[in-house]
Structures are given as structure tokens and as C-alpha cells.
Design a protein around this motif. Structure first.
Motif, PDB file in Angstrom:
ATOM      1  N   SER A  18      27.601  -0.966 -25.049  1.00  0.00           N
ATOM      2  CA  SER A  18      26.391  -1.204 -25.838  1.00  0.00           C
ATOM      3  C   SER A  18      25.234  -0.310 -25.411  1.00  0.00           C
ATOM      4  N   GLY A  19      25.401   0.411 -24.316  1.00  0.00           N
ATOM      5  CA  GLY A  19      24.342   1.285 -23.818  1.00  0.00           C
ATOM      6  C   GLY A  19      23.297   0.567 -22.989  1.00  0.00           C
ATOM      7  N   THR A  60      15.012  -2.985 -23.109  1.00  0.00           N
ATOM      8  CA  THR A  60      14.457  -3.318 -24.418  1.00  0.00           C
ATOM      9  C   THR A  60      15.177  -4.527 -25.014  1.00  0.00           C
ATOM     10  N   CYS A  61      16.494  -4.542 -24.890  1.00  0.00           N
ATOM     11  CA  CYS A  61      17.275  -5.679 -25.390  1.00  0.00           C
ATOM     12  C   CYS A  61      16.874  -6.961 -24.666  1.00  0.00           C
ATOM     13  N   LEU A  62      16.756  -6.894 -23.357  1.00  0.00           N
ATOM     14  CA  LEU A  62      16.351  -8.054 -22.566  1.00  0.00           C
ATOM     15  C   LEU A  62      14.969  -8.543 -22.990  1.00  0.00           C
ATOM     16  N   GLU A  63      14.027  -7.635 -23.120  1.00  0.00           N
ATOM     17  CA  GLU A  63      12.667  -8.010 -23.514  1.00  0.00           C
ATOM     18  C   GLU A  63      12.638  -8.648 -24.896  1.00  0.00           C
ATOM     19  N   TYR A  70      27.473   1.067  -8.440  1.00  0.00           N
ATOM     20  CA  TYR A  70      26.285   0.361  -8.895  1.00  0.00           C
ATOM     21  C   TYR A  70      26.329   0.181 -10.406  1.00  0.00           C
ATOM     22  N   THR A  71      25.724  -0.873 -10.862  1.00  0.00           N
ATOM     23  CA  THR A  71      25.447  -1.063 -12.283  1.00  0.00           C
ATOM     24  C   THR A  71      23.954  -0.887 -12.442  1.00  0.00           C
ATOM     25  N   VAL A  72      23.546  -0.029 -13.354  1.00  0.00           N
ATOM     26  CA  VAL A  72      22.142   0.334 -13.517  1.00  0.00           C
ATOM     27  C   VAL A  72      21.682  -0.049 -14.918  1.00  0.00           C
ATOM     28  N   LEU A  73      20.554  -0.738 -15.003  1.00  0.00           N
ATOM     29  CA  LEU A  73      19.959  -1.118 -16.280  1.00  0.00           C
ATOM     30  C   LEU A  73      19.350   0.110 -16.947  1.00  0.00           C
ATOM     31  N   THR A  74      19.666   0.314 -18.220  1.00  0.00           N
ATOM     32  CA  THR A  74      19.107   1.442 -18.975  1.00  0.00           C
ATOM     33  C   THR A  74      17.846   0.985 -19.714  1.00  0.00           C
ATOM     34  N   LEU A 119      21.602  -8.705 -17.340  1.00  0.00           N
ATOM     35  CA  LEU A 119      20.462  -7.840 -17.654  1.00  0.00           C
ATOM     36  C   LEU A 119      19.202  -8.336 -16.957  1.00  0.00           C
ATOM     37  N   HIS A 120      19.004  -9.643 -16.966  1.00  0.00           N
ATOM     38  CA  HIS A 120      17.823 -10.224 -16.314  1.00  0.00           C
ATOM     39  C   HIS A 120      17.857  -9.961 -14.809  1.00  0.00           C
TER      40      HIS A 120
END
Length: 136
Positions: free
Chosen positions: A77-78, A102-105, A93-97, A40-41
């Protein structure tokens, strides 16, 4: 064993201990694995919040099948979605939603606090400072 070998063995043990501490914190507080958090980061730092699967694997030091399984978990997990490369239909591609961001933050402050505490507990603050000074 040589002094260098002894030092290397100690360093790998300390890194493994710190990573275990980080993993426990992320799992307990956010339900994330350490590789999940790192993915995610890394996605958050990428242009358009996306990376090809093989690029993500290279950044994380994981093999393709491990990254595929991890991305499947993140998708369930979305936190990410997969997208086909417009120029190469074989490329994925893998794309951050937004949910992933929000989870990362939410997890970042706990990750940073656990990292600081673990580095201190293992006496690594000076070691890291010395390594960065030599690298410059």
C-alpha cells in the motif's frame, strides 16, 4: 465459576466487541485492519519513524510471521518500507512513509470516534476511569 472468572469472561467479551467495532470502522472507511492501524500508530511514535520487525511484533503482541505478513501488506500500500540495519545486516527495520503517516492521520479521528462510541455503548467509560485511578 467464580465471580472473578465471570468478570474476566465479561471483560474479554467486551474488549473483543470493541475491537470488532474498531476493525469494522477502519476497514470500511480506510481499508485498514486494526493491526495495520496499530502498526502505523506505533511507528509514528518511534524515533525516526522506524522499528525493528521484532520490536514491532512485541509492541503489537503478534508473532514474527504475522508481523511479516502485515508489513508486506503495508508495503504494497506504500505505507511502510523495509530498511536493513546499518550495524547488523540481519536486522530489518520497518519505516513509516509519508503516505503511511497521511493514512494514519486520516484514520485517527474515525478510530477515536469509534472507540468513544463503542466504550460508551458497552458501558466502559467508568470502568476505564476506575482502572486508571487505581493504576496511579
Amino acid at each position: 465459576m467464580s465471580k472473578r472468572s465471570d468478570s474476566w469472561l465479561r471483560l474479554t467479551h467486551v474488549v473483543a466487541s470493541i475491537e470488532a467495532d474498531l476493525s469494522k470502522t477502519l476497514q470500511r472507511k480506510h481499508g485498514l485492519g486494526l493491526s495495520d492501524y496499530r502498526a502505523l500508530h506505533r511507528l509514528s511514535l518511534s524515533p525516526d519513524l522506524e522499528l525493528r520487525m521484532q520490536e514491532l511484533a512485541a509492541h503489537l503482541g503478534l508473532n514474527q510471521s504475522s508481523v511479516s505478513r502485515m508489513v508486506e501488506r503495508l508495503e504494497r500500500s506504500g505505507f511502510t518500507v523495509r530498511d536493513l540495519c546499518p550495524n547488523d545486516k540481519r536486522g530489518v527495520y520497518t519505516v513509516l512513509t509519508d503516505k503511511g503517516r497521511t493514512c494514519l492521520e486520516s484514520a485517527q479521528p474515525d478510530y477515536e470516534a469509534a472507540l468513544a462510541a463503542s466504550l460508551k455503548d458497552h458501558g466502559c467509560e467508568d470502568l476505564l476511569s476506575a482502572a486508571f485511578i487505581k493504576a496511579e
